[in-house]
Design a protein around this motif. Structure first.
Motif, PDB file in Angstrom:
ATOM      1  N   TRP A  10      83.135  62.320  67.097  1.00  0.00           N
ATOM      2  CA  TRP A  10      83.959  62.762  66.000  1.00  0.00           C
ATOM      3  C   TRP A  10      83.237  62.513  64.522  1.00  0.00           C
ATOM      4  O   TRP A  10      83.458  63.284  63.630  1.00  0.00           O
ATOM      5  CB  TRP A  10      85.118  61.688  66.008  1.00  0.00           C
ATOM      6  CG  TRP A  10      86.156  61.793  65.195  1.00  0.00           C
ATOM      7  CD1 TRP A  10      86.718  60.706  64.544  1.00  0.00           C
ATOM      8  CD2 TRP A  10      86.910  62.955  64.484  1.00  0.00           C
ATOM      9  NE1 TRP A  10      87.494  61.113  63.515  1.00  0.00           N
ATOM     10  CE2 TRP A  10      88.016  62.339  63.597  1.00  0.00           C
ATOM     11  CE3 TRP A  10      87.202  64.205  65.116  1.00  0.00           C
ATOM     12  CZ2 TRP A  10      88.606  63.152  62.977  1.00  0.00           C
ATOM     13  CZ3 TRP A  10      88.003  64.935  64.562  1.00  0.00           C
ATOM     14  CH2 TRP A  10      88.615  64.336  63.439  1.00  0.00           C
ATOM     15  N   ASP A  11      82.462  61.462  64.623  1.00  0.00           N
ATOM     16  CA  ASP A  11      81.742  61.021  63.231  1.00  0.00           C
ATOM     17  C   ASP A  11      80.830  62.486  62.909  1.00  0.00           C
ATOM     18  O   ASP A  11      80.670  62.836  61.794  1.00  0.00           O
ATOM     19  CB  ASP A  11      80.575  60.023  63.425  1.00  0.00           C
ATOM     20  CG  ASP A  11      81.624  58.689  63.432  1.00  0.00           C
ATOM     21  OD1 ASP A  11      82.749  58.672  63.057  1.00  0.00           O
ATOM     22  OD2 ASP A  11      81.016  57.612  64.211  1.00  0.00           O
ATOM     23  N   ASP A  12      80.127  63.103  63.717  1.00  0.00           N
ATOM     24  CA  ASP A  12      79.177  64.363  63.613  1.00  0.00           C
ATOM     25  C   ASP A  12      80.300  65.533  63.283  1.00  0.00           C
ATOM     26  O   ASP A  12      80.003  66.038  62.439  1.00  0.00           O
ATOM     27  CB  ASP A  12      78.713  64.582  64.830  1.00  0.00           C
ATOM     28  CG  ASP A  12      77.402  63.776  65.219  1.00  0.00           C
ATOM     29  OD1 ASP A  12      77.187  63.040  64.293  1.00  0.00           O
ATOM     30  OD2 ASP A  12      76.892  63.848  66.315  1.00  0.00           O
ATOM     31  N   ALA A  13      81.531  65.463  63.820  1.00  0.00           N
ATOM     32  CA  ALA A  13      82.424  66.648  63.437  1.00  0.00           C
ATOM     33  C   ALA A  13      82.947  66.373  61.996  1.00  0.00           C
ATOM     34  O   ALA A  13      82.886  67.516  61.268  1.00  0.00           O
ATOM     35  CB  ALA A  13      83.639  66.411  64.429  1.00  0.00           C
ATOM     36  N   LEU A  14      83.350  65.147  61.729  1.00  0.00           N
ATOM     37  CA  LEU A  14      83.643  64.904  60.250  1.00  0.00           C
ATOM     38  C   LEU A  14      82.512  65.104  59.077  1.00  0.00           C
ATOM     39  O   LEU A  14      82.706  65.719  58.274  1.00  0.00           O
ATOM     40  CB  LEU A  14      84.064  63.522  59.996  1.00  0.00           C
ATOM     41  CG  LEU A  14      85.286  63.241  60.406  1.00  0.00           C
ATOM     42  CD1 LEU A  14      85.533  61.512  60.480  1.00  0.00           C
ATOM     43  CD2 LEU A  14      86.415  64.052  60.009  1.00  0.00           C
ATOM     44  N   LYS A  15      81.129  64.816  59.740  1.00  0.00           N
ATOM     45  CA  LYS A  15      80.161  65.377  58.785  1.00  0.00           C
ATOM     46  C   LYS A  15      80.043  66.813  58.648  1.00  0.00           C
ATOM     47  O   LYS A  15      79.700  67.126  57.679  1.00  0.00           O
ATOM     48  CB  LYS A  15      78.650  64.550  59.457  1.00  0.00           C
ATOM     49  CG  LYS A  15      77.415  65.106  58.696  1.00  0.00           C
ATOM     50  CD  LYS A  15      77.371  64.641  57.142  1.00  0.00           C
ATOM     51  CE  LYS A  15      77.274  62.795  57.395  1.00  0.00           C
ATOM     52  NZ  LYS A  15      77.337  62.519  55.812  1.00  0.00           N
ATOM     53  N   ALA A  16      80.273  67.567  59.769  1.00  0.00           N
ATOM     54  CA  ALA A  16      80.338  69.061  59.460  1.00  0.00           C
ATOM     55  C   ALA A  16      81.308  69.296  58.596  1.00  0.00           C
ATOM     56  O   ALA A  16      80.995  70.406  57.728  1.00  0.00           O
ATOM     57  CB  ALA A  16      80.686  69.659  61.071  1.00  0.00           C
ATOM     58  N   ALA A  17      82.593  68.622  58.900  1.00  0.00           N
ATOM     59  CA  ALA A  17      83.315  68.975  57.882  1.00  0.00           C
ATOM     60  C   ALA A  17      83.057  68.833  56.264  1.00  0.00           C
ATOM     61  O   ALA A  17      83.392  69.722  55.581  1.00  0.00           O
ATOM     62  CB  ALA A  17      84.701  68.137  58.129  1.00  0.00           C
ATOM     63  N   GLU A  18      82.664  67.646  56.167  1.00  0.00           N
ATOM     64  CA  GLU A  18      81.975  67.358  54.590  1.00  0.00           C
ATOM     65  C   GLU A  18      80.969  68.534  54.248  1.00  0.00           C
ATOM     66  O   GLU A  18      81.161  69.001  53.031  1.00  0.00           O
ATOM     67  CB  GLU A  18      81.540  66.138  54.787  1.00  0.00           C
ATOM     68  CG  GLU A  18      81.064  65.569  53.443  1.00  0.00           C
ATOM     69  CD  GLU A  18      80.402  64.068  53.446  1.00  0.00           C
ATOM     70  OE1 GLU A  18      79.853  63.655  52.270  1.00  0.00           O
ATOM     71  OE2 GLU A  18      80.638  63.409  54.307  1.00  0.00           O
ATOM     72  N   LEU A  19      80.087  68.875  55.015  1.00  0.00           N
ATOM     73  CA  LEU A  19      78.931  69.487  54.668  1.00  0.00           C
ATOM     74  C   LEU A  19      79.685  71.137  54.358  1.00  0.00           C
ATOM     75  O   LEU A  19      79.344  71.974  53.446  1.00  0.00           O
ATOM     76  CB  LEU A  19      77.982  69.674  55.866  1.00  0.00           C
ATOM     77  CG  LEU A  19      77.055  68.502  56.083  1.00  0.00           C
ATOM     78  CD1 LEU A  19      75.964  68.565  57.162  1.00  0.00           C
ATOM     79  CD2 LEU A  19      76.473  68.198  54.695  1.00  0.00           C
ATOM     80  N   LEU A  20      80.522  71.573  55.161  1.00  0.00           N
ATOM     81  CA  LEU A  20      81.068  72.673  55.073  1.00  0.00           C
ATOM     82  C   LEU A  20      82.208  72.868  53.971  1.00  0.00           C
ATOM     83  O   LEU A  20      82.219  73.900  53.283  1.00  0.00           O
ATOM     84  CB  LEU A  20      81.948  73.212  56.325  1.00  0.00           C
ATOM     85  CG  LEU A  20      82.627  74.435  56.630  1.00  0.00           C
ATOM     86  CD1 LEU A  20      81.393  75.731  56.467  1.00  0.00           C
ATOM     87  CD2 LEU A  20      83.379  74.747  57.656  1.00  0.00           C
ATOM     88  N   ALA A  21      82.777  71.623  53.543  1.00  0.00           N
ATOM     89  CA  ALA A  21      83.481  71.852  52.407  1.00  0.00           C
ATOM     90  C   ALA A  21      82.620  71.929  51.020  1.00  0.00           C
ATOM     91  O   ALA A  21      83.019  72.452  50.043  1.00  0.00           O
ATOM     92  CB  ALA A  21      84.324  70.306  52.111  1.00  0.00           C
ATOM     93  N   ILE A  22      81.426  71.423  51.336  1.00  0.00           N
ATOM     94  CA  ILE A  22      80.555  71.593  50.058  1.00  0.00           C
ATOM     95  C   ILE A  22      79.909  73.028  49.730  1.00  0.00           C
ATOM     96  O   ILE A  22      79.940  73.582  48.894  1.00  0.00           O
ATOM     97  CB  ILE A  22      79.316  70.562  50.171  1.00  0.00           C
ATOM     98  CG1 ILE A  22      79.821  69.223  50.184  1.00  0.00           C
ATOM     99  CG2 ILE A  22      78.235  70.723  49.084  1.00  0.00           C
ATOM    100  CD1 ILE A  22      78.981  68.168  50.523  1.00  0.00           C
ATOM    101  N   ASP A  23      79.648  73.493  51.067  1.00  0.00           N
ATOM    102  CA  ASP A  23      79.250  74.833  50.923  1.00  0.00           C
ATOM    103  C   ASP A  23      79.510  75.928  51.949  1.00  0.00           C
ATOM    104  O   ASP A  23      78.837  76.128  52.939  1.00  0.00           O
ATOM    105  CB  ASP A  23      77.744  74.938  50.974  1.00  0.00           C
ATOM    106  CG  ASP A  23      76.947  76.296  50.520  1.00  0.00           C
ATOM    107  OD1 ASP A  23      77.561  77.367  50.242  1.00  0.00           O
ATOM    108  OD2 ASP A  23      75.616  76.163  50.745  1.00  0.00           O
TER     109      ASP A  23
END
Length: 220
Positions: A10-23
């Motif tokens: 889940w932590d990895d999934a949230l990191k993906a959401a953060e990165l995708l939100a940026i770019d």
């Protein structure tokens, strides 16, 4: 008891959401594999919370027609003004934002090719009734893939353009984490990446049998 491995995913999934939100444009998007449920909804909420409030966030209807997807002639405006008027489609409306695609495992090859083409060119070329328009269409996608086996999956033409694959059935989601909105980090330009690192990524991809250059480009 708390499943440590599922919590880490889940932590990895949230990191993906953060990165995708940026770019979202550079990273292409994410494939969310699994049916509806709290984890999928919380991940979507996390992505939206991390995006600018005025950034487009569109949902693609099932069975969308070409005129709605790509754009076409606005018949009412054309009749009123007595001259052809072009109306933008969903892809151009999502410029700078994200398109959510429910039922991704049912997207046809022809529809996937049109969307993939727009993602590659980052624009829509409209040629209707003697008119020619180029509309910017820079967007990322979130594919909601509810396929039950490998035969039912989002089309490769689109999924290979997504930097992230998330199995929403294998995570232990925490609502408080999804609502948290971090400060955007300082992101360096890809042009500043050392050539040695680019070579290392390409060499690693070859060693692991990754045959798509898109994976290397997304990693960069």
């Amino acid at each position: 008891p708390r499943d440590a491995a599922a919590a880490a995913r889940w932590d990895d999934a949230l990191k993906a959401a953060e990165l995708l939100a940026i770019d979202p444009v550079g990273l292409g998007g994410a494939v969310l594999r699994g049916g509806p449920g709290p984890a999928r909804e919380m991940w979507m909420a996390a992505l939206r919370a991390r995006r600018p409030s005025d950034a487009p966030f569109r949902r693609m209807p099932a069975g969308i027609e070409d005129d709605r997807l790509l754009g076409g002639i606005d018949l009412a405006a054309t009749l009123s003004l007595k001259r052809p008027v072009v109306q933008s489609g969903l892809l151009a409306e999502a410029d700078g934002g994200v398109i959510v695609m429910p039922g991704a495992e049912r997207i046809s090859a022809s529809l996937a090719a049109k969307i993939a083409g727009a993602m590659a060119q980052r624009e829509i070329v409209l040629e209707r009734e003697g008119l020619a328009r180029r509309l910017p269409a820079r967007f990322g996608i979130v594919m909601l893939d509810e396929g039950v086996d490998e035969a039912e999956a989002a089309p490769a033409a689109l999924s290979e353009r997504c930097a992230f694959l998330i199995d929403t059935q294998s995570v232990e989601a925490r609502p408080d984490d999804a609502a948290f909105r971090p400060e955007p980090p300082d992101i360096a330009s890809v042009d500043a990446m050392p050539e040695t690192l680019m070579r290392a990524l390409a060499t690693s991809a070859a060693a692991f049998g990754v045959d798509s250059l898109m994976a290397v480009m997304l990693a960069m």
